[in-house]
Design a protein around this motif. Structure first.
Motif, PDB file in Angstrom:
ATOM      1  N   VAL A 264       0.791  -0.994   0.086  1.00 36.35           N
ATOM      2  CA  VAL A 264      -0.038   0.084   0.012  1.00 36.35           C
ATOM      3  C   VAL A 264       0.871   1.292  -0.064  1.00 36.35           C
ATOM      4  CG1 VAL A 264      -1.718   1.431   1.493  1.00 36.35           C
ATOM      5  CG2 VAL A 264      -1.839  -1.034   0.806  1.00 36.35           C
ATOM      6  N   THR A 265       1.833   1.239   0.794  1.00 43.98           N
ATOM      7  CA  THR A 265       2.947   2.459   0.736  1.00 43.98           C
ATOM      8  C   THR A 265       3.294   2.589  -0.623  1.00 43.98           C
ATOM      9  OG1 THR A 265       3.514   2.166   3.037  1.00 43.98           O
ATOM     10  CG2 THR A 265       5.024   3.253   1.711  1.00 43.98           C
ATOM     11  N   VAL A 266       3.956   1.786  -1.171  1.00 37.51           N
ATOM     12  CA  VAL A 266       4.464   1.791  -2.582  1.00 37.51           C
ATOM     13  C   VAL A 266       3.436   2.476  -3.572  1.00 37.51           C
ATOM     14  CG1 VAL A 266       5.486   0.608  -4.638  1.00 37.51           C
ATOM     15  CG2 VAL A 266       6.163  -0.236  -2.241  1.00 37.51           C
ATOM     16  N   PHE A 267       2.248   1.906  -3.553  1.00 45.20           N
ATOM     17  CA  PHE A 267       1.008   2.155  -4.269  1.00 45.20           C
ATOM     18  C   PHE A 267       0.778   3.669  -3.965  1.00 45.20           C
ATOM     19  CE2 PHE A 267      -1.187  -1.385  -6.635  1.00 45.20           C
ATOM     20  CZ  PHE A 267       0.099  -2.176  -6.942  1.00 45.20           C
ATOM     21  N   ARG A 268       0.763   4.222  -2.982  1.00 43.67           N
ATOM     22  CA  ARG A 268       0.364   5.373  -2.562  1.00 43.67           C
ATOM     23  C   ARG A 268       1.442   6.532  -2.876  1.00 43.67           C
ATOM     24  NH1 ARG A 268      -4.277   5.915   0.567  1.00 43.67           N
ATOM     25  NH2 ARG A 268      -3.843   8.129   1.235  1.00 43.67           N
ATOM     26  N   GLU A 269       2.575   6.233  -2.776  1.00 43.61           N
ATOM     27  CA  GLU A 269       3.737   7.182  -2.924  1.00 43.61           C
ATOM     28  C   GLU A 269       3.798   7.273  -4.646  1.00 43.61           C
ATOM     29  OE1 GLU A 269       6.602   6.681   0.869  1.00 43.61           O
ATOM     30  OE2 GLU A 269       7.089   5.373  -0.773  1.00 43.61           O
ATOM     31  N   LEU A 270       3.853   6.001  -5.485  1.00 44.50           N
ATOM     32  CA  LEU A 270       3.855   6.244  -6.833  1.00 44.50           C
ATOM     33  C   LEU A 270       2.834   6.979  -7.341  1.00 44.50           C
ATOM     34  CD1 LEU A 270       5.788   2.991  -7.910  1.00 44.50           C
ATOM     35  CD2 LEU A 270       6.548   5.237  -7.942  1.00 44.50           C
ATOM     36  N   GLN A 280       9.991  13.711  -0.272  1.00 47.60           N
ATOM     37  CA  GLN A 280      10.711  13.604  -1.816  1.00 47.60           C
ATOM     38  C   GLN A 280       9.877  13.563  -2.765  1.00 47.60           C
ATOM     39  OE1 GLN A 280      13.486  10.448  -1.387  1.00 47.60           O
ATOM     40  NE2 GLN A 280      13.743  10.175  -3.658  1.00 47.60           N
ATOM     41  N   ALA A 281       9.771  14.379  -3.829  1.00 54.46           N
ATOM     42  CA  ALA A 281       8.919  14.110  -5.210  1.00 54.46           C
ATOM     43  C   ALA A 281       9.366  13.002  -6.021  1.00 54.46           C
ATOM     44  CB  ALA A 281       9.154  15.283  -5.900  1.00 54.46           C
ATOM     45  N   LEU A 282       8.471  12.245  -6.462  1.00 54.62           N
ATOM     46  CA  LEU A 282       8.633  11.008  -7.242  1.00 54.62           C
ATOM     47  C   LEU A 282       8.024  10.942  -8.661  1.00 54.62           C
ATOM     48  CD1 LEU A 282       7.567   8.537  -4.642  1.00 54.62           C
ATOM     49  CD2 LEU A 282      10.033   9.151  -5.089  1.00 54.62           C
ATOM     50  N   LYS A 283       8.644  10.561  -9.542  1.00 50.73           N
ATOM     51  CA  LYS A 283       7.734  10.400 -11.022  1.00 50.73           C
ATOM     52  C   LYS A 283       6.788   9.503 -10.791  1.00 50.73           C
ATOM     53  CE  LYS A 283      12.213  11.715 -13.460  1.00 50.73           C
ATOM     54  NZ  LYS A 283      13.165  11.167 -14.437  1.00 50.73           N
ATOM     55  N   THR A 284       5.676   9.775 -11.466  1.00 51.97           N
ATOM     56  CA  THR A 284       4.579   8.718 -11.346  1.00 51.97           C
ATOM     57  C   THR A 284       4.502   7.768 -12.722  1.00 51.97           C
ATOM     58  OG1 THR A 284       3.182  10.300 -12.333  1.00 51.97           O
ATOM     59  CG2 THR A 284       3.217  10.388  -9.800  1.00 51.97           C
ATOM     60  N   PRO A 285       4.320   6.546 -12.533  1.00 49.04           N
ATOM     61  CA  PRO A 285       4.230   5.621 -13.672  1.00 49.04           C
ATOM     62  C   PRO A 285       2.835   6.026 -14.418  1.00 49.04           C
ATOM     63  CG  PRO A 285       3.635   4.405 -11.796  1.00 49.04           C
ATOM     64  CD  PRO A 285       4.066   5.992 -11.343  1.00 49.04           C
ATOM     65  N   SER A 286       2.646   5.073 -15.671  1.00 48.97           N
ATOM     66  CA  SER A 286       1.558   5.324 -16.268  1.00 48.97           C
ATOM     67  C   SER A 286       0.353   4.682 -15.960  1.00 48.97           C
ATOM     68  CB  SER A 286       2.068   5.014 -18.146  1.00 48.97           C
ATOM     69  OG  SER A 286       2.080   3.683 -17.823  1.00 48.97           O
ATOM     70  N   GLY A 287       0.401   3.657 -15.093  1.00 54.49           N
ATOM     71  CA  GLY A 287      -0.787   2.803 -14.480  1.00 54.49           C
ATOM     72  C   GLY A 287      -1.561   3.813 -13.742  1.00 54.49           C
ATOM     73  N   THR A 288      -2.718   3.188 -13.113  1.00 54.80           N
ATOM     74  CA  THR A 288      -3.424   3.896 -12.108  1.00 54.80           C
ATOM     75  C   THR A 288      -2.901   3.392 -10.561  1.00 54.80           C
ATOM     76  OG1 THR A 288      -4.844   1.919 -12.274  1.00 54.80           O
ATOM     77  CG2 THR A 288      -5.602   4.019 -13.553  1.00 54.80           C
ATOM     78  N   LEU A 289      -2.374   2.307 -10.594  1.00 53.62           N
ATOM     79  CA  LEU A 289      -1.898   1.761  -9.074  1.00 53.62           C
ATOM     80  C   LEU A 289      -3.126   1.838  -8.251  1.00 53.62           C
ATOM     81  CD1 LEU A 289       1.580   3.063  -8.923  1.00 53.62           C
ATOM     82  CD2 LEU A 289       0.813   1.076  -9.695  1.00 53.62           C
ATOM     83  N   SER A 290      -4.127   1.275  -8.545  1.00 55.25           N
ATOM     84  CA  SER A 290      -5.448   1.241  -7.777  1.00 55.25           C
ATOM     85  C   SER A 290      -5.495   0.388  -6.569  1.00 55.25           C
ATOM     86  CB  SER A 290      -6.702   1.215  -8.543  1.00 55.25           C
ATOM     87  OG  SER A 290      -6.718  -0.365  -9.040  1.00 55.25           O
ATOM     88  N   THR A 291      -6.436   0.467  -5.760  1.00 54.60           N
ATOM     89  CA  THR A 291      -6.521  -0.453  -4.567  1.00 54.60           C
ATOM     90  C   THR A 291      -6.811  -1.800  -4.966  1.00 54.60           C
ATOM     91  OG1 THR A 291      -7.285   1.403  -3.095  1.00 54.60           O
ATOM     92  CG2 THR A 291      -7.689  -0.720  -2.184  1.00 54.60           C
ATOM     93  N   ALA A 292      -7.707  -1.609  -6.008  1.00 49.76           N
ATOM     94  CA  ALA A 292      -7.954  -2.905  -6.821  1.00 49.76           C
ATOM     95  C   ALA A 292      -6.839  -3.893  -7.187  1.00 49.76           C
ATOM     96  CB  ALA A 292      -8.833  -3.025  -7.776  1.00 49.76           C
ATOM     97  N   GLU A 293      -5.780  -3.154  -7.568  1.00 48.65           N
ATOM     98  CA  GLU A 293      -4.352  -3.603  -8.088  1.00 48.65           C
ATOM     99  C   GLU A 293      -3.603  -4.302  -6.901  1.00 48.65           C
ATOM    100  OE1 GLU A 293      -2.992  -1.653 -12.164  1.00 48.65           O
ATOM    101  OE2 GLU A 293      -3.565  -0.398 -10.764  1.00 48.65           O
ATOM    102  N   ALA A 294      -3.895  -3.430  -5.817  1.00 48.09           N
ATOM    103  CA  ALA A 294      -3.058  -3.914  -4.599  1.00 48.09           C
ATOM    104  C   ALA A 294      -3.583  -4.942  -3.988  1.00 48.09           C
ATOM    105  CB  ALA A 294      -3.017  -2.735  -3.443  1.00 48.09           C
ATOM    106  N   ILE A 295      -4.905  -5.208  -4.051  1.00 52.17           N
ATOM    107  CA  ILE A 295      -5.439  -6.414  -3.618  1.00 52.17           C
ATOM    108  C   ILE A 295      -4.890  -7.617  -4.311  1.00 52.17           C
ATOM    109  CG2 ILE A 295      -7.609  -7.575  -3.507  1.00 52.17           C
ATOM    110  CD1 ILE A 295      -8.935  -4.974  -2.936  1.00 52.17           C
TER     111      ILE A 295
END
Length: 363
Positions: A264-270, A280-295
């Motif tokens: 969850v931490t990785v998903f929320r940060e990205l 720290q500012a981060l670059k964001t990937p193209s995907g949504t990184l949703s809660t459903a994907e974390a599940i």
């Protein structure tokens, strides 16, 4: 009758039949026409609670209570409900449970795609009977929407914005006039009291077609937000992973709170483009990184741990899944992911095993 325990994914009204029955029995508040329980009971079914007889109603949705109350109140009016949000914000899940709680049936569904035809919203024909008998009531094949109108039920339209515009507009008469003309028979189907429509749409993946202003006016739009806090998202992932594991009958694995919180931490940060502490500012990937994907990532890791590991969810079990979730574009997302690993994960206390596992599967 089908044994619910043998089903891979029971409908909401099957999986939570005992909770629905308990709510209906305990509910003494006013109910809109054809509703099996009151709006208050529907909200309790979605958000959870304990009934006077001690029956525990498990939460189906973790989020702002007011959002759920507005959605339920909409269904008690003559306006349809549009659940809007980014992918993975439980729009379909909420839609299903709302329909199950209100009408006891969540299966009257139109799945929106670019190939969805007007027949899926209005009606079609049994062509063998049409050729032999001509247009008759017996030859007509009702859509889920028509069936819901007749039975005072809730029709669900998933991914509304993926349906072509001219097909979308077939809903306008249904929602404004509460009737569905059948000119071939010189008749119409008028909606019984209790009928309504729940539609879902993504506001990030905007789909093929935007809604016309005429159709949008027929809906009350409720935006389902991403989980507000890390603890809230961890709770959602933990509960849903347990349900998925039970459904798939995965061998029991000890609690994996640490790994779930890490995912969850990785998903929320990205997703947010910043570390949780905001330093720290981060670059964001193209995907949504949703809660459903974390599940999905955690459930996949549990399967690896149970069948190929030592029965304990470890960093190596979630690494492959989390890399696959983050890296959608092999070039751009890989660069984002590697930079995140080296600048954040590598330096974080207690994350060295996770860093090593991710580097190994990242190549």
């Amino acid at each position: 009758m089908t044994d619910v325990d043998t089903l891979l994914r029971p409908h909401a009204e099957q999986a939570f039949a005992h909770e629905i029955a308990a709510l209906v029995a305990a509910d003494d508040r006013p109910r809109p026409p054809a509703w099996q329980m009151s709006p208050w009971a529907v909200v309790t079914y979605l958000l959870g609670g304990t009934l006077p007889d001690g029956t525990v109603i498990t939460p189906k949705y973790v989020g702002p209570r007011r959002v759920v109350e507005v959605a339920v109140a909409t269904l008690a009016t003559d306006r349809a409900l549009l659940l809007l949000g980014v992918p993975g914000t439980a729009k379909t899940w909420v839609s299903e449970h709302l329909a199950a709680a209100v009408s006891g049936r969540s299966t009257l569904v139109v799945q929106g795609t670019s190939g969805t035809s007007e027949d899926a919203i209005r009606y079609g024909w049994n062509y063998a009977r049409l050729l032999s008998e001509g247009p008759t009531d017996a030859a007509l094949v009702p859509s889920p929407v028509m069936t819901a109108m007749r039975e005072a039920g809730i029709a669900r339209v998933e991914e509304l914005t993926r349906i072509p515009s001219d097909v979308q507009d077939a809903l306008i008469t249904v929602l404004s006039e509460k009737s569905l003309p059948v000119p071939e028979l010189g008749s119409e189907v008028q909606a019984a009291k209790g009928f309504n429509v729940i539609a879902t749409a993504n506001d990030r993946d905007r789909g093929v077609n935007e809604l016309s202003s005429a159709l949008r006016r027929r809906f009350n739009t409720v935006v389902l937000p991403l989980p507000a806090t890390q603890d809230e998202e961890v709770e959602i992932v933990t509960r849903r992973v347990a349900q998925v594991g039970a459904s798939l009958e995965l061998p029991e694995v000890p609690p994996a709170d640490e790994e779930i919180r890490r995912v969850v931490t990785v998903f929320r940060e990205l997703r947010s483009g910043s570390t949780l502490d905001g330093r720290q500012a981060l670059k964001t990937p193209s995907g949504t990184l949703s809660t459903a994907e974390a599940i999905s990532v955690v459930a996949h890791g549990l399967a690896l741990a149970a069948h190929f590991g030592d029965g304990v969810l470890r960093p190596a079990d979630v690494a492959a899944g989390i890399v696959g979730a983050v890296v959608k574009d092999p070039v751009a997302d890989t660069a984002v992911w590697v930079e995140y690993l080296e600048s954040v994960v590598r330096e974080r206390d207690g994350w060295h095993d996770f860093y090593g596992a991710c580097r190994e599967v990242s190549g």
